[in-house]
Design a protein around this motif. Structure first.
Motif, short mmCIF file in Angstrom:
data_model
loop_
_atom_site.label_atom_id
_atom_site.label_comp_id
_atom_site.label_asym_id
_atom_site.label_seq_id
_atom_site.Cartn_x
_atom_site.Cartn_y
_atom_site.Cartn_z
N ILE A 2 0.83 -1.21 0.00
CA ILE A 2 0.00 0.00 0.00
C ILE A 2 0.86 1.26 0.00
N LEU A 3 1.88 1.27 0.88
CA LEU A 3 2.72 2.46 0.98
C LEU A 3 3.51 2.68 -0.30
N PHE A 4 4.02 1.58 -0.85
CA PHE A 4 4.80 1.70 -2.08
C PHE A 4 3.94 2.28 -3.20
N GLY A 35 1.10 3.89 -2.97
CA GLY A 35 0.69 5.25 -2.63
C GLY A 35 1.78 6.24 -3.01
N GLY A 36 3.02 5.89 -2.66
CA GLY A 36 4.15 6.76 -2.96
C GLY A 36 4.32 6.97 -4.45
N VAL A 37 4.29 5.87 -5.18
CA VAL A 37 4.47 5.96 -6.63
C VAL A 37 3.37 6.84 -7.25
N GLN A 38 2.15 6.67 -6.76
CA GLN A 38 1.05 7.46 -7.32
C GLN A 38 1.22 8.95 -7.03
N LEU A 39 1.66 9.26 -5.81
CA LEU A 39 1.85 10.67 -5.49
C LEU A 39 2.96 11.29 -6.34
N ILE A 40 4.03 10.52 -6.55
CA ILE A 40 5.11 11.05 -7.40
C ILE A 40 4.58 11.32 -8.80
N ALA A 41 3.83 10.36 -9.33
CA ALA A 41 3.28 10.53 -10.68
C ALA A 41 2.36 11.75 -10.73
#
Ligand code: UDP
Ligand code: MG
Length: 347
Positions: free
Chosen positions: A286-288, A290-296
């Motif tokens: 989930i955290l991974f 979530g992080g990738v989505q926020l960066i994108a």
């Protein structure tokens, strides 16, 4: 900017042997060194023996740069002063200068004496060999920290990988350009002005000459690491859309991995009857993601914000006062090939 005037190729362009030269010199809080700068530059321009003007742009200085410039202008009719209504940044200041420069050849130079004016002579010589643009490439960076050098090096690597425009490394804005190159450059009215990229984008025969960049004569640089970082973002987003594509590929990769992992868990359960792994793997996933989505989202945001500010289509700068040089007045009266564009700009 009037397109009808400026997109016409200038067939008999006098770039092979310019008869007049404009020096565009943006100044922001340069009061301490501006007089020395003017002296050194004038000596060089006298030696060249061409008609010349020095176009100073006062970019909303908070010290007495403007008063010093007015003093210089009283003594030397070769100078123009463009006083911007506030600080617009060096890119906009240069643009103002380029719009109002009237010479056959146009030099851009910093007013803090980090760009040695003496080099202009070599640049013009090189230009006469048939180059439209001669830019100064530094082979030593005096007075700059190791980290600054390293980050600069890294930045040029990244931008060269991402962009299809060849942006030369270790060059600043210090350069001479032919009238036709300047006219074409003046057609690029984008607000996010990554000048190194714009210079390169315009094309025409371009070449470099090497020089050692001196230390500032006086005052302080206006750069810090946060500004440099934003400058790098500007360069990348202005000249490449590749970061936008990264998200699609990361997404594709993650989805494939997730599918394989799901298969693996299902098989483990069916064949070995292992209990399904719980909390830790779930949390990491989930955290991974979530992080990738926020960066994108952030990457999309960078481009969106730039699109937003481009669509507003505000002027690139606002001129408060303009005091033209004698060369500038002459070319308005004699009607050289480029003066129409300048008049339009002045309205
Ligand atoms: N400058 C400007 N507007 C600004 C910042 C800088 O016109 O908002 C001018 C400044 O006066 C100098 C040149 O741009 O002539 C380069 O600035 P600086 O020396 O701070 O940059 P560096 O040489 O460190 O890259
Ligand atoms: Mg400087």
């Amino acid at each position: 900017m009037n397109d009808n005037v400026n997109h016409l190729p200038q067939v008999s362009d006098p770039f092979m042997s310019p008869k007049s030269i404009s020096v565009v010199a943006p100044a922001y809080n340069e009061s301490e060194g501006i007089i020395q700068f003017h002296q050194r530059l004038s000596t060089v321009l006298h030696k060249l023996g061409m008609k010349y003007e020095i176009v100073f742009i006062n970019d909303g200085s908070k010290d007495d740069t403007l008063d010093k410039l007015k003093g210089i202008k009283e003594r030397d009719s070769h100078t123009s002063i463009i006083n911007l209504s506030r600080n617009f940044g060096k890119e906009a200041a240069m643009t103002a200068g380029l719009d109002l420069a009237s010479g056959d050849a146009v030099v851009i130079i910093d007013t803090d004496l980090q760009d040695p004016p003496e080099l202009i002579i070599d640049m013009i010589d090189k230009m006469k060999e048939g180059y439209d643009v001669v830019y100064a490439k530094r082979h030593r960076r005096e007075g700059e920290t190791f980290i600054k050098k390293l980050t600069a090096h890294f930045f040029y690597r990244v931008i060269q990988t991402l962009s299809s425009t060849r942006i030369p490394a270790d060059t600043g804005d210090f350069r001479v350009m032919s009238r036709r190159a300047v006219n074409q450059l003046n057609r690029l009215r984008e607000h996010h002005r990554f000048m190194k990229g714009l210079f390169a984008w315009v094309g025409f025969p371009q070449t470099e000459i090497l020089y050692n960049r001196d230390q500032r004569f006086a005052g302080n640089t206006k750069w810090n690491y946060w500004k440099l970082w934003n400058f790098a973002l500007e360069g990348i987003t202005s000249f490449s859309t590749k970061p936008l594509k990264v998200a699609s590929y990361v997404g594709l990769g993650t989805a494939t991995l997730a599918f394989l992992y799901a298969l693996y868990i299902a098989l483990q359960k069916i064949i070995f009857g292992n209990p399904v792994a719980g909390y830790p793997s779930l949390m990491v996933a989930i955290l991974f993601l979530g992080g990738v989505q926020l960066i994108a989202l952030g990457v999309i945001g960078e481009y969106l914000a730039r699109t937003f500010s481009e669509t507003k289509n505000r002027p690139l700068y606002i001129v408060g006062d303009y005091f033209p040089s004698t060369l500038s007045n002459e070319s308005i009266h004699t009607g050289t090939s480029h003066h129409e564009a300048r008049e339009i700009e002045l309205k």
